[in-house]
Motif scaffolding. Structure first.
Motif, PDB file in Angstrom:
ATOM      1  N   LEU A 165       0.765  -0.974   0.134  1.00 10.47           N
ATOM      2  CA  LEU A 165       0.024   0.004   0.348  1.00 10.47           C
ATOM      3  C   LEU A 165       0.807   1.815   0.195  1.00 10.47           C
ATOM      4  O   LEU A 165       0.902   2.209  -0.421  1.00 10.47           O
ATOM      5  N   GLN A 166       2.179   1.020   0.582  1.00  9.71           N
ATOM      6  CA  GLN A 166       2.725   2.343   0.128  1.00  9.71           C
ATOM      7  C   GLN A 166       3.502   2.492  -0.891  1.00  9.71           C
ATOM      8  O   GLN A 166       3.572   4.021  -1.109  1.00  9.71           O
ATOM      9  N   ARG A 167       3.581   1.282  -1.193  1.00  7.00           N
ATOM     10  CA  ARG A 167       3.864   1.535  -2.315  1.00  7.00           C
ATOM     11  C   ARG A 167       2.878   2.179  -3.762  1.00  7.00           C
ATOM     12  O   ARG A 167       3.553   3.213  -4.404  1.00  7.00           O
ATOM     13  N   ALA A 168       1.654   2.140  -2.996  1.00 12.75           N
ATOM     14  CA  ALA A 168       0.608   2.506  -4.169  1.00 12.75           C
ATOM     15  C   ALA A 168       0.968   3.412  -3.911  1.00 12.75           C
ATOM     16  O   ALA A 168       1.091   4.379  -5.373  1.00 12.75           O
ATOM     17  N   LEU A 169       0.759   4.201  -2.651  1.00  9.79           N
ATOM     18  CA  LEU A 169       0.909   6.033  -2.692  1.00  9.79           C
ATOM     19  C   LEU A 169       1.887   6.887  -3.055  1.00  9.79           C
ATOM     20  O   LEU A 169       1.773   7.913  -3.165  1.00  9.79           O
ATOM     21  N   ASP A 170       3.519   5.851  -3.123  1.00  8.64           N
ATOM     22  CA  ASP A 170       4.416   6.315  -3.512  1.00  8.64           C
ATOM     23  C   ASP A 170       4.612   6.364  -5.312  1.00  8.64           C
ATOM     24  O   ASP A 170       5.168   7.563  -5.887  1.00  8.64           O
ATOM     25  N   HIS A 171       3.948   5.766  -5.836  1.00 12.59           N
ATOM     26  CA  HIS A 171       3.927   5.588  -7.760  1.00 12.59           C
ATOM     27  C   HIS A 171       2.360   5.807  -8.294  1.00 12.59           C
ATOM     28  O   HIS A 171       2.731   5.756  -9.890  1.00 12.59           O
ATOM     29  N   CYS A 172       1.312   5.725  -7.635  1.00  9.62           N
ATOM     30  CA  CYS A 172       0.321   5.732  -8.224  1.00  9.62           C
ATOM     31  C   CYS A 172      -0.076   7.282  -8.553  1.00  9.62           C
ATOM     32  O   CYS A 172       0.311   8.173  -7.505  1.00  9.62           O
ATOM     33  N   THR A 173      -1.676   8.031  -8.728  1.00  5.96           N
ATOM     34  CA  THR A 173      -1.566   8.715  -8.923  1.00  5.96           C
ATOM     35  C   THR A 173      -2.832   8.795  -8.766  1.00  5.96           C
ATOM     36  O   THR A 173      -3.930   7.791  -9.019  1.00  5.96           O
ATOM     37  N   PHE A 174      -3.556  10.018  -8.025  1.00  3.84           N
ATOM     38  CA  PHE A 174      -4.731   9.429  -6.878  1.00  3.84           C
ATOM     39  C   PHE A 174      -5.276  11.024  -6.557  1.00  3.84           C
ATOM     40  O   PHE A 174      -4.491  12.138  -6.791  1.00  3.84           O
ATOM     41  N   GLY A 175      -6.622  11.413  -6.513  1.00  7.28           N
ATOM     42  CA  GLY A 175      -6.987  12.601  -6.071  1.00  7.28           C
ATOM     43  C   GLY A 175      -6.963  12.184  -4.833  1.00  7.28           C
ATOM     44  O   GLY A 175      -6.955  11.319  -3.722  1.00  7.28           O
ATOM     45  N   GLU A 176      -7.450  13.466  -4.160  1.00  7.08           N
ATOM     46  CA  GLU A 176      -7.225  14.000  -2.373  1.00  7.08           C
ATOM     47  C   GLU A 176      -8.270  12.566  -2.162  1.00  7.08           C
ATOM     48  O   GLU A 176      -7.646  12.632  -1.409  1.00  7.08           O
ATOM     49  N   ARG A 177      -9.430  12.665  -2.612  1.00  6.76           N
ATOM     50  CA  ARG A 177     -10.009  11.420  -1.575  1.00  6.76           C
ATOM     51  C   ARG A 177     -10.096  10.533  -1.893  1.00  6.76           C
ATOM     52  O   ARG A 177      -9.710   9.076  -0.980  1.00  6.76           O
ATOM     53  N   VAL A 178      -9.279   9.530  -3.081  1.00  4.97           N
ATOM     54  CA  VAL A 178      -9.108   8.617  -3.235  1.00  4.97           C
ATOM     55  C   VAL A 178      -7.334   8.152  -2.495  1.00  4.97           C
ATOM     56  O   VAL A 178      -7.130   7.717  -1.705  1.00  4.97           O
ATOM     57  N   GLU A 179      -6.605   9.643  -1.902  1.00  5.76           N
ATOM     58  CA  GLU A 179      -5.347   9.341  -1.089  1.00  5.76           C
ATOM     59  C   GLU A 179      -6.112   9.216  -0.137  1.00  5.76           C
ATOM     60  O   GLU A 179      -5.607   8.622   0.894  1.00  5.76           O
ATOM     61  N   ARG A 180      -6.850  10.014   0.218  1.00  5.63           N
ATOM     62  CA  ARG A 180      -7.673  10.009   2.025  1.00  5.63           C
ATOM     63  C   ARG A 180      -7.895   8.440   2.405  1.00  5.63           C
ATOM     64  O   ARG A 180      -7.306   7.937   3.657  1.00  5.63           O
ATOM     65  N   ALA A 181      -8.792   8.139   1.477  1.00  7.19           N
ATOM     66  CA  ALA A 181      -9.114   6.283   1.049  1.00  7.19           C
ATOM     67  C   ALA A 181      -7.802   5.167   1.670  1.00  7.19           C
ATOM     68  O   ALA A 181      -8.029   4.765   2.449  1.00  7.19           O
ATOM     69  N   LEU A 182      -6.806   5.783   0.951  1.00  6.77           N
ATOM     70  CA  LEU A 182      -5.206   4.926   0.954  1.00  6.77           C
ATOM     71  C   LEU A 182      -4.537   5.054   2.696  1.00  6.77           C
ATOM     72  O   LEU A 182      -4.474   4.233   2.874  1.00  6.77           O
ATOM     73  N   MET A 183      -4.578   6.163   3.023  1.00  4.66           N
ATOM     74  CA  MET A 183      -3.858   6.327   4.210  1.00  4.66           C
ATOM     75  C   MET A 183      -4.799   6.280   5.252  1.00  4.66           C
ATOM     76  O   MET A 183      -4.422   5.436   6.372  1.00  4.66           O
ATOM     77  N   ARG A 184      -6.482   5.927   5.548  1.00  3.62           N
ATOM     78  CA  ARG A 184      -6.866   5.739   5.648  1.00  3.62           C
ATOM     79  C   ARG A 184      -7.401   3.780   5.997  1.00  3.62           C
ATOM     80  O   ARG A 184      -6.990   3.029   7.410  1.00  3.62           O
ATOM     81  N   ALA A 185      -6.716   3.305   4.797  1.00  7.47           N
ATOM     82  CA  ALA A 185      -6.624   1.562   4.635  1.00  7.47           C
ATOM     83  C   ALA A 185      -4.952   1.562   4.800  1.00  7.47           C
ATOM     84  O   ALA A 185      -4.747   0.477   5.748  1.00  7.47           O
TER      85      ALA A 185
END
Length: 403
Positions: A165-185
């Protein structure tokens, strides 16, 4: 003697995530390591053991099986011949089991990664809410596995998924809503990893995960995730003997305004605070918090609860009350509530059944009822859980309950 299916061994295969072929391969690998030659085990041997066609395998199979599952032959469902009842168990020394413990857990983790789907985390491209939904499904499976069996190999699985999941945060693109959801995950997975490490007695690692969960929850700006992280840190402080600090954290978490709409979390915090107050001899405060936990639970809707709170049932609430009364020295009351917890507990919570059965035996020992404690210990489903913390307590109470 008629054949009788070995359901104990069949359950172990499911618990550890082995197919018949995988178990045979692992038996051969350990035999080669120990004896210098393969045991020539095949999936046919495994099927015959489960079907009850072979009641007691040859030692070249039995010793590797003991190391794989960490159980005595009888616990694995095998029925000894009279002339070999004690020989194989005695031959398996503790250092040999310890030698393969890490390898065994790593092997199980590899199988669990596939079963739980944690190897399917996105690693590149643009992510949307559909990706978040799939990630949340994986988080739900992680939580369900912990609630059913405990930590064990789940530590490695959750750690691996956290890194993905941390690699996805570093290497994928997304909007703010998805970013917050990823951090919650990330916060959810780190919390699951923290409890899994705690369940294995790896408390320093658990603390690291819990701090990571708090950081991710703050970045997600998710008040529920933040409260969960604070609650887990309070549990950690309490386990380390810092009951005053734990009470302070629980009180701070309970003061958050958003908990007015989160009665299930409030019930958990009140129940845990009750135990902290019991440990510092505030029995009246303990009673008030247990009553508050009951009132909050009555307002809750467990159907809509997040997956990590699935364990908080009426049985668990009774069990948390038993723990508080034990800390207050009210052992008879604690025993009554533990019995009630076990009566109410759903069969899917195998880990918690083992936990509260051990607690019941401890309470019976404390009150001097050794025979009853010995009978209770005999009912502990230790072979069905992956918690070294619970099995260590079981070993201690079993020794104390010996005549």
């Amino acid at each position: 003697m008629p054949k009788q299916r070995n359901t104990a061994l069949e359950t172990l295969l499911i618990e550890f995530g082995y197919t018949h072929e995988q178990l045979a391969d692992e038996v051969n690998r350990i035999a080669l390591d120990e004896f210098g030659t393969s045991a020539n085990c095949t999936d046919r041997h495994v099927r015959r053991w489960i079907a009850g066609e072979v009641r007691w395998p040859w030692s070249r199979y039995l010793r590797p099986l003991q190391e794989i599952f960490g159980r005595a032959p009888e616990v694995m469902g095998f029925v000894p011949r009279s002339n070999v009842r004690n020989t194989v168990t005695a031959a398996l020394s503790a250092p040999a089991v310890e030698h393969h413990a890490v390898q065994r857990r790593t092997f199980i983790a590899g199988a669990l990664i596939t079963v739980l789907g944690t190897d399917e985390a996105p690693q590149r491209g643009r992510l949307g809410m559909a990706d978040v939904d799939r990630i949340q499904g994986t988080v739900t499976r992680l939580d369900a596995h912990f609630n059913r069996l405990g930590g064990g190999a789940l530590v490695e699985v959750a750690t691996d998924y956290l890194a993905r999941l941390q690699r996805a945060l570093d290497h994928c693109t997304f909007g703010e809503r998805v970013e917050r959801a990823l951090m919650r995950a990330v916060a959810d997975v780190a919390a699951c990893a923290g409890w899994s490490a705690h369940d294995c007695g790896e408390y320093a690692k658990a603390a690291q995960f819990r701090n990571e969960a708090l950081q991710a929850a703050l970045l997600a700006r998710d008040p529920v995730a933040v409260t969960r992280a604070w609650s887990d840190l309070a549990a950690q402080a309490e386990h380390a003997g810092r009951a005053v600090e734990a009470a302070r954290i629980n009180k701070a978490a309970l003061s958050e305004r958003h908990l007015r709409t989160q009665p299930l979390i409030s019930a958990l915090l009140h129940a845990r605070l009750a135990d902290c107050l019991a440990q510092i001899d505030d029995r009246s405060g303990m009673g008030r918090q247990l009553a508050a936990a009951e009132r909050a639970y009555d307002r809750a809707d467990p159907e809509g609860a997040p997956s990590w709170l699935a364990f908080l049932t009426p049985a668990e609430l009774s069990g948390l009350g038993a723990i508080a009364h034990q800390s207050a020295g009210q052992y008879a009351r604690a025993e009554t509530q533990t019995v009630q917890a076990l009566d109410l507990l759903n069969s899917r919570f195998t880990r918690n059944r083992a936990y509260y059965t051990v607690l019941l035996a401890e309470l019976q020992l404390t009150q001097g009822d050794i025979e009853k404690a010995a009978a209770t210990v005999a009912d502990v489903p230790a072979s069905d859980v992956a918690s070294s913390r619970i099995t260590a307590r079981l070993d201690r109470v079993a020794k104390a309950a010996q005549p």
